[in-house]
Design a protein around this motif. Structure first.
Motif, short mmCIF file in Angstrom:
data_model
loop_
_atom_site.label_atom_id
_atom_site.label_comp_id
_atom_site.label_asym_id
_atom_site.label_seq_id
_atom_site.Cartn_x
_atom_site.Cartn_y
_atom_site.Cartn_z
N UNK A 119 2.40 32.12 38.40
CA UNK A 119 3.58 32.61 37.70
C UNK A 119 4.55 31.53 37.27
N UNK A 120 4.05 30.36 36.89
CA UNK A 120 4.92 29.24 36.51
C UNK A 120 5.46 29.35 35.09
N UNK A 121 4.78 30.15 34.24
CA UNK A 121 5.18 30.21 32.83
C UNK A 121 4.47 29.16 31.99
N UNK A 122 3.57 28.41 32.63
CA UNK A 122 2.86 27.34 31.93
C UNK A 122 1.36 27.46 32.17
N UNK A 123 0.59 26.95 31.20
CA UNK A 123 -0.86 26.84 31.32
C UNK A 123 -1.21 25.41 30.93
N UNK A 124 -2.19 24.85 31.60
CA UNK A 124 -2.64 23.49 31.25
C UNK A 124 -3.23 23.48 29.85
N UNK A 125 -2.83 22.49 29.06
CA UNK A 125 -3.31 22.34 27.68
C UNK A 125 -4.83 22.34 27.63
N UNK A 126 -5.46 21.55 28.50
CA UNK A 126 -6.92 21.42 28.49
C UNK A 126 -7.60 22.77 28.72
N UNK A 127 -7.08 23.57 29.66
CA UNK A 127 -7.63 24.88 29.97
C UNK A 127 -7.47 25.83 28.78
N UNK A 128 -6.27 25.87 28.20
CA UNK A 128 -6.02 26.75 27.07
C UNK A 128 -6.88 26.35 25.87
N UNK A 129 -6.99 25.06 25.62
CA UNK A 129 -7.81 24.58 24.50
C UNK A 129 -9.27 24.96 24.70
N UNK A 130 -9.76 24.82 25.92
CA UNK A 130 -11.15 25.20 26.20
C UNK A 130 -11.37 26.69 25.93
N UNK A 131 -10.45 27.52 26.39
CA UNK A 131 -10.57 28.97 26.15
C UNK A 131 -10.55 29.29 24.66
N UNK A 132 -9.61 28.70 23.95
CA UNK A 132 -9.43 29.03 22.54
C UNK A 132 -10.55 28.50 21.65
N UNK A 133 -11.25 27.48 22.10
CA UNK A 133 -12.33 26.91 21.27
C UNK A 133 -13.72 27.38 21.68
N UNK A 134 -13.83 28.09 22.82
CA UNK A 134 -15.16 28.51 23.27
C UNK A 134 -15.32 30.01 23.43
N UNK A 135 -14.25 30.78 23.37
CA UNK A 135 -14.33 32.22 23.61
C UNK A 135 -13.96 33.01 22.35
N UNK A 136 -14.52 34.19 22.23
CA UNK A 136 -14.19 35.18 21.18
C UNK A 136 -14.01 34.56 19.80
N UNK A 137 -12.83 34.78 19.19
CA UNK A 137 -12.54 34.28 17.85
C UNK A 137 -12.10 32.82 18.00
N UNK A 138 -13.07 31.92 17.99
CA UNK A 138 -12.83 30.51 18.34
C UNK A 138 -11.94 29.78 17.35
N UNK A 139 -11.02 29.00 17.90
CA UNK A 139 -10.16 28.15 17.09
C UNK A 139 -10.94 26.93 16.63
#
Length: 176
Positions: A119-139
């Motif tokens: 509940x920090x309000x933050x997500x690690x950049x590397x983790x978010x980038x991995x999700x957004x580039x490998x899952x569902x509608x990929x960035x």
């Protein structure tokens, strides 16, 4: 979100209470100040000032933003998002339709909280980038570059997802 949000997201992009679903007058969906902001955005995009946003207008405004090699097909796809010529009323209607489908801020924040168990309000950049580039509608790489330009992580590599959610639903960063 479509071509409109490439250019401009107004302050407080929330619909007026009571002016939403089923209203035949698109102007009743927005506060007067919001309509003025949309009018200013329309005027910026309507480069030749003929009252209609054309493919040439889009090309010119994108060039002024540094995007020089936009393909004709991309411009045509943007123009085809409207049912006909894009005058100010059509432009405003397109924003109204986009806002009707937008999730409320708390729903988007809740989706991010799943990725933030502490509940920090933050997500690690590397983790978010991995999700957004490998899952569902990929960035794409370019979309990731644009995301980090708009929402740069802090020096520890943390991304403030609450700020991202606020901007998605309100159109600008919170005043600190």
């Amino acid at each position: 979100m479509g071509f409109l949000f490439l250019f401009y997201a107004p302050k407080k992009a929330k619909r007026r209470a009571g002016g939403g679903e089923g209203s035949s007058n698109v102007f009743s969906m927005f506060e007067q100040s919001q309509i003025q902001e949309y009018k200013e955005a329309f005027t910026i995009i309507d480069q030749n000032r003929d009252g209609i946003i054309s493919k040439d207008d889009l090309r010119d405004v994108l060039a002024s933003m540094g995007q020089l090699n936009v393909k004709n097909e991309e411009l045509e796809a943007m123009i085809k998002e409207a049912s006909g010529p894009i005058n100010f009323t059509v432009f405003l209607t397109m924003f109204g339709e986009k806002l009707k489908g937008a999730d409320p801020e708390d729903v988007i924040v809740s989706a991010f909280k799943v990725l933030d168990p502490e509940g920090t309000g933050f997500i690690k950049k590397q983790f978010l980038e991995e999700l957004l580039t490998t899952q569902c509608d990929r960035f794409s790489a370019e979309e990731m570059k644009n995301l980090w330009a708009a929402f740069p992580p802090d020096v520890a590599g943390n991304v403030d997802y609450k700020n991202i959610c606020y901007v998605i639903t309100h159109g600008e960063e919170k005043e600190e």
